[in-house]
Design an enzyme around this catalytic site. Sequence first.
Site, PDB file in Angstrom:
ATOM      1  N   THR A 968       0.701  -1.264   0.001  1.00  0.00           N
ATOM      2  CA  THR A 968       0.041  -0.124  -0.092  1.00  0.00           C
ATOM      3  C   THR A 968       0.938   1.395  -0.017  1.00  0.00           C
ATOM      4  O   THR A 968       0.448   2.290  -0.491  1.00  0.00           O
ATOM      5  CB  THR A 968      -1.036  -0.223   1.223  1.00  0.00           C
ATOM      6  OG1 THR A 968      -0.020  -0.235   2.240  1.00  0.00           O
ATOM      7  CG2 THR A 968      -2.063  -1.073   1.144  1.00  0.00           C
ATOM      8  N   CYS A 969       1.996   1.200   0.492  1.00  0.00           N
ATOM      9  CA  CYS A 969       2.920   2.179   0.479  1.00  0.00           C
ATOM     10  C   CYS A 969       3.318   2.776  -0.587  1.00  0.00           C
ATOM     11  O   CYS A 969       3.586   3.996  -1.374  1.00  0.00           O
ATOM     12  CB  CYS A 969       4.362   2.201   1.364  1.00  0.00           C
ATOM     13  SG  CYS A 969       5.163   0.817   0.989  1.00  0.00           S
ATOM     14  N   MET A 970       3.484   1.823  -1.652  1.00  0.00           N
ATOM     15  CA  MET A 970       3.753   2.110  -3.261  1.00  0.00           C
ATOM     16  C   MET A 970       2.288   2.031  -4.058  1.00  0.00           C
ATOM     17  O   MET A 970       2.637   2.091  -5.097  1.00  0.00           O
ATOM     18  CB  MET A 970       4.641   0.774  -3.866  1.00  0.00           C
ATOM     19  CG  MET A 970       6.013   0.811  -2.754  1.00  0.00           C
ATOM     20  SD  MET A 970       6.940   2.194  -2.954  1.00  0.00           S
ATOM     21  CE  MET A 970       7.390   1.897  -4.631  1.00  0.00           C
TER      22      MET A 970
END
Length: 1001
Positions: A968-970
């Site tokens: 999710t960070c990417m």
Amino acid sequence: MIKSLNERDNFLNRLREMEHKREKDEKQEKAARKVQKFWRGHRVQHNQRLLFRAEFDAVSDRQRGLEETIKMAQLLVNFYETNKDEERLVMTLSELVKLKTSDKEFEKRIRETQRLLLARCCIKFLKNATENTIFFHIFRYLEDYVTCHSKLFEASSKLGLFNAEFHLLEALIGKPTGKTVERASLNPRILQLLTRIFETFVNPSRSTSVSVNVANRLLKTICVNITDLNFSNYILYYIKDHIKPTSPNFTNLFEAMKSVDILNNWKVRPEIAETASLRLQSIFVSQIVHVSNTQSEDVKQYFNSLAVFLEHHSKIMRSLNVKEDLSEFGRLRTSVNNHLKQYCEEMLISNEFRRAACIYANLPGVQVETIISLRKYFSQFLDLLAASNTFVEALYAFIARLCPNGEFDPIDAKSPKVNALELFCNCLNKRVSSVADSDFVPTDIFVDFDHTVEFLRDVSIKLIHLMFPTMARGDLYSGNLKEKMYKAETDWKDVTESVFSILGAIYQKDIRLKYFPEEFWTNHGREVLSGIGEHRRMPRRRMPNGRLQIERTMDTEFVERLAAIYEMDSDSENDDEDEDNNLPAVLRRAICVMKHIPFIVPFMDRVKLFTRLLNQDKEKHYTSTFGMGFNGPSVTVRRDQVYMDAFETFAPKMQGDKVNDLKSMVRVKMVNWAGMNESGIDGGGIFREFLSELLKTAFNVERGFFTFTESKLLYPNPTAPFLLGVDCLAHFQFIGRMIGKLIYERQLQEVRFAEFFIAQIFETDKNKDVDLQHMKSFDPIIFKHLKALQKMNNRELDELQLDFSVVTSDMGLVRNVNLKPNGSKFRVTVENVHEYVRLYVNYHLKQRIASMVDAVRKGISEIISIEWMRMFAPHELQIMIAGYEEVFTAKELRKFCELRFAAGTQDINYEEMFWDVIDKLSNDDKKALLKFVTGCSRAPVDGFKSIQPRMGVLVIPSSDDELPTSATCMNMLRIPKYSNRTKLEEKLRYAINSGAGFELA
């Protein structure tokens, strides 16, 4: 030689002296002859008077018949002298009056010249009168023989009749004992005299046609010759009470008042002109008390004349240069003049003026120019003007005729058409604000409502350009640039604010009613934020320390200045006025738009601008924290206790409050149900999921913080204080902080707030009432009943036995709450039912949740400026928090999502199969997919293009047993290359709906 020259000069000097002596002797001789001639004439006249007087006495001593009386009248005019012949005059006039009474035809026996000569004797008599003078016979003669004939009346007025009459009046009144300016009581003798002086204007049975010239002389006497206190205390109020538009000869008196030219015709000194003007104005406005009782044409004539009259005398007062007189007389005159000014103002705001103005405004063919000229006074009862369809339509027709395209020239700032526009907007605003949403019928507001609002919308932009004009190149280097800019802004400020106000009122109503098409407010064809761009440079200016300002872009300056204005208190808006004046016109226009009418800017443009404000704030915060080595806070939460763990960390505290940490990038570590730390490093995705789950818990009605309306919209639970106890407001402030963080990070949450709740959170006016229309979504049944109440008569309301109180039950605690002080003692009637409905709605939708709304508001404001949200309407704020309810399509996602194969070889068939699976997912599955990949189930307001980093799908070679994972960070989805479509769809659905933590990552 010299001797001869001296003799010559002496000779010439002697000649000059002799010439001067001869001229002097001639003058003395002429003067002596003139004196002798005058003396001889005086002696002859004196002797003649003696002879006439003796003959008069001889005739009067005999039996006085008709011929004797005529003879006495003929003799008297030849010898009459004041202080000698008053008794002879009174006796003669008495006989003449008796004869006229007994024989109506006798009057013809007295020639007009003879009557006029006797009138001159009467004038001399009156000019020498005292308070003990008996004036009955004098006035009877004048009434029977002189003033009853227009020609003789005019001739006698030229001889000073009015001056003589008012001299007698002032003699009767006597010298003022004090200096009090107030209405005095009229004793019978003074009242009788005033009635005789004004008889041609108050007595229909004895009225004579009076010319404008005679009326002019009367007015001059009253306004110039009468002492100050006698006019203000006696004459003014007599005229006010006794002379009316229906009085005889009023037409010519009215015409004389209108046409008087004090400076040129009366030829008086400036200080006298000021007093005369004020007296004339007070007489003119006194007629207001009678106008409403006259015919429509009289009302129209009076108001049309009043506007011109006041404007004319206003110019006179401005043109005079009166020096202050500090003498006792001067101070008294100043005091009386100030009283007359106050008297005129009071008359122009009186109930009588209000009634007459209402009649005038509703007359067909009303002159718009008149009301514009008198707008200072008409505006005090704007409700009457606004209620007149005749006037409002005439006003708009006047505007449309003078500026059909809404175009104004810079020199038009004080013109009638601009004043008309301001007045029209104020009237329309009054109409709009007085109509409840549920009763809103556009054509009842104004016959051409839609076109009118469109006209005002377009005019607002043009007015902004006039307020902040682009100066000519020559002005940029002149010394009066600031003065010109200030003048333009000041000249156009009032009308522009009126247009802003009505547009804002209509827009607020349109928000609730959805009357206009969605794009109406922005469909004006103007780029209102034109010139605001990254690459346009601001002109550099010198700072107070002498250094040149760092070069800045127009866009940067605009965002920073806008943020500063939003943060600024209303009473300090001009603190930085000098700096504002140095801004380019294009920047000042853009700031004005965003400050007053942001709704004419497309929503997405405002979203972009709001993002710029957020980014600027983040940059400032980053500089002050990370610049000192601060890496941002971290928090560990249990997945099944996200809310409480976060509350423990970020709840408001007296000491150790971590609210400032929320402006930084918060790193979250999740602990799963087994008590184990979930794998994965928070690069933003874990925090997004954390915030989403936290708010989902907070908004769960089973927790007790919020409850639903009948339309399933969230608002604070009124019973929450009873459920949560002393920590109630702390929880709501914490929730406010989390909502603020949600907005700050531009994250979205699936939630639907009640509009009355969200409007109160971001409303700057805390005293604003909640509209009845909001009750429709809160409880349709109550809404229906309240609407019915407003239409009931007194009998129906009396049967209901309603009072200004309500019964509430909170957790079993039944209370009777007064809607206003001692409300239970006030019955609901037709007169106060609207007040009852307003208080009822405010209590249920505002008062019961006020403390919780304030706590949420406070929490949000600790993260993000509430003022920044002013550019959005409540329904737009809902979008900013929750996004659009429409679920994305595969086509939209594919446009901004990159799909790659880890093996490096593209498989077009597999790619098409993947997107087809996405397209066929249910709406809930699509939301779950988006949350699985980005940590948020809603697409950004401005679309997938704003997601950073860009969304991606990585297809990895793997077996059919593995599940899709995400980073999710990417914003990346990792999906195995499954052998068939069924397997792909099955595994994808399982992964996105598993509810697992980052074990799948």
